[in-house]
Design a protein around this motif. Structure first.
Motif, PDB file in Angstrom:
ATOM      1  N   UNK A   1       0.831  -1.208   0.000  1.00  0.00           N
ATOM      2  CA  UNK A   1       0.000   0.000   0.000  1.00  0.00           C
ATOM      3  C   UNK A   1       0.864   1.256   0.000  1.00  0.00           C
ATOM      4  N   UNK A   2       1.967   1.219   0.709  1.00  0.00           N
ATOM      5  CA  UNK A   2       2.863   2.380   0.723  1.00  0.00           C
ATOM      6  C   UNK A   2       3.419   2.660  -0.674  1.00  0.00           C
ATOM      7  N   UNK A   3       3.789   1.608  -1.401  1.00  0.00           N
ATOM      8  CA  UNK A   3       4.313   1.799  -2.754  1.00  0.00           C
ATOM      9  C   UNK A   3       3.250   2.357  -3.694  1.00  0.00           C
ATOM     10  N   UNK A   4       2.030   1.882  -3.556  1.00  0.00           N
ATOM     11  CA  UNK A   4       0.962   2.394  -4.411  1.00  0.00           C
ATOM     12  C   UNK A   4       0.689   3.868  -4.123  1.00  0.00           C
ATOM     13  N   UNK A   5       0.710   4.238  -2.854  1.00  0.00           N
ATOM     14  CA  UNK A   5       0.440   5.631  -2.489  1.00  0.00           C
ATOM     15  C   UNK A   5       1.581   6.533  -2.944  1.00  0.00           C
ATOM     16  N   UNK A   6       2.809   6.036  -2.910  1.00  0.00           N
ATOM     17  CA  UNK A   6       3.941   6.821  -3.409  1.00  0.00           C
ATOM     18  C   UNK A   6       3.733   7.212  -4.866  1.00  0.00           C
TER      19      UNK A   6
ATOM     20  N   UNK B   1       0.729   7.244   7.369  1.00  0.00           N
ATOM     21  CA  UNK B   1       1.005   8.486   8.076  1.00  0.00           C
ATOM     22  C   UNK B   1       2.457   8.520   8.538  1.00  0.00           C
ATOM     23  N   UNK B   2       2.945   7.400   9.074  1.00  0.00           N
ATOM     24  CA  UNK B   2       4.326   7.337   9.557  1.00  0.00           C
ATOM     25  C   UNK B   2       5.329   7.474   8.414  1.00  0.00           C
ATOM     26  N   UNK B   3       4.908   7.146   7.197  1.00  0.00           N
ATOM     27  CA  UNK B   3       5.769   7.310   6.023  1.00  0.00           C
ATOM     28  C   UNK B   3       5.738   8.734   5.486  1.00  0.00           C
ATOM     29  N   UNK B   4       4.950   9.601   6.112  1.00  0.00           N
ATOM     30  CA  UNK B   4       4.947  11.006   5.745  1.00  0.00           C
ATOM     31  C   UNK B   4       3.752  11.486   4.950  1.00  0.00           C
ATOM     32  N   UNK B   5       2.752  10.629   4.751  1.00  0.00           N
ATOM     33  CA  UNK B   5       1.582  11.031   3.984  1.00  0.00           C
ATOM     34  C   UNK B   5       0.511  11.651   4.882  1.00  0.00           C
TER      35      UNK B   5
END
Length: 263
Positions: free
Chosen positions: A40-45, A66-70
């Motif tokens: 999911x993080x890769x898709x959101x990136x 959120x923790x990844x900065x989004x």
């Protein structure tokens, strides 16, 4: 689906839900590893900010994003699930709303509906209401990413071989009472309605037995693509698993990345 349908289930009691999923499971599950969250993080990136998760539950996807900065908004209509999410962080905007009717008066670069969220809505009118709502809340170049159940030929072979067999699922500790609860698993399929039921049977130490029935509407691959098309979406990519492999006949998941048509 009505709000009461979720509120009456043990499975969707927020802290029980987390305790249940954290316990060892008889079956392999992506939810006990990090691979799904990386996906999911890769898709959101690829999409950017801000992000909306529909059916956010207790925050399994929203919080790592959120923790990844989004910048993340999580919508769910279970008060209990959101209460558990709020205990974990206030850095995600948690909103209690119905996916069919919410109006946030803002637009998102990415809208996620992970873990079969849309399959809990069994009627076409409900699904179309959600898609219309998503289209309203997407930026012009935004993406809607859906994770819906897919039952491969291999699944059906195993389903019929094990029909009527109730299996041990997992044991977990009730987070409020400290009781050890043993759970068993059964499954049914209604071919006419295309409804697959996961039946979780809870055995309490005092002998009490309670069952939850989690009913999923099954949308076959060409069927969901047609529904998306006639509701203003095109399918850009299809994944078959959280390792980002393409969707194919025996994939364990059907994850669709969609764009909406310009009006």
């Amino acid at each position: 689906m009505k709000k009461m349908d979720v509120d009456r289930l043990i499975f969707y009691d927020g802290d029980i839900y987390d305790a249940y999923l954290a316990s060892p499971c008889l079956f392999d599950t992506d939810h006990t590893t990090e691979i799904d969250r990386v996906f999911w993080r890769e898709r959101v990136k690829e999409c950017g900010d801000p992000v909306l998760e529909i059916g956010c539950g207790t925050g399994r996807v929203s919080i790592p994003l959120m923790e990844a900065g989004f910048s993340v908004v999580g919508v769910d209509f279970s008060q209990s699930m959101l209460a558990q999410a709020r205990k974990k962080t206030d850095r995600v905007e948690w909103i209690q709303e119905d996916a069919r009717t919410f109006n946030l008066e803002r637009k998102f670069a990415c809208i996620l509906a992970p873990y079969y969220v849309l399959s809990y809505f069994h009627e076409l009118d409900d699904l179309e209401a959600i898609l219309k709502n998503c289209k309203t809340h997407l930026k012009s170049n935004g993406k809607l990413i859906l994770d819906i159940p897919y039952f491969s030929p291999q699944f059906w072979r195993e389903f019929f071989e094990n029909m009527g067999l109730v299996e041990n699922l997992r044991e977990f500790v009730h987070p409020r009472t400290g009781e050890k609860i043993d759970t068993k698993f059964d499954q049914e399929y209604d071919f006419e309605r295309q409804i697959y039921s996961e039946i979780i049977i809870y055995h309490f130490p005092n002998g009490k037995v309670v069952s939850d029935r989690l009913e999923h509407r099954i949308y076959f691959p060409q069927e969901i693509k047609a529904i998306l098309k006639y509701n203003g979406f095109r399918v850009d990519r299809c994944f078959g698993n959280y390792d980002s492999t393409p969707f194919q006949e025996n994939s364990p998941h059907h994850i669709l990345v969609c764009s909406h048509w310009e009006s």
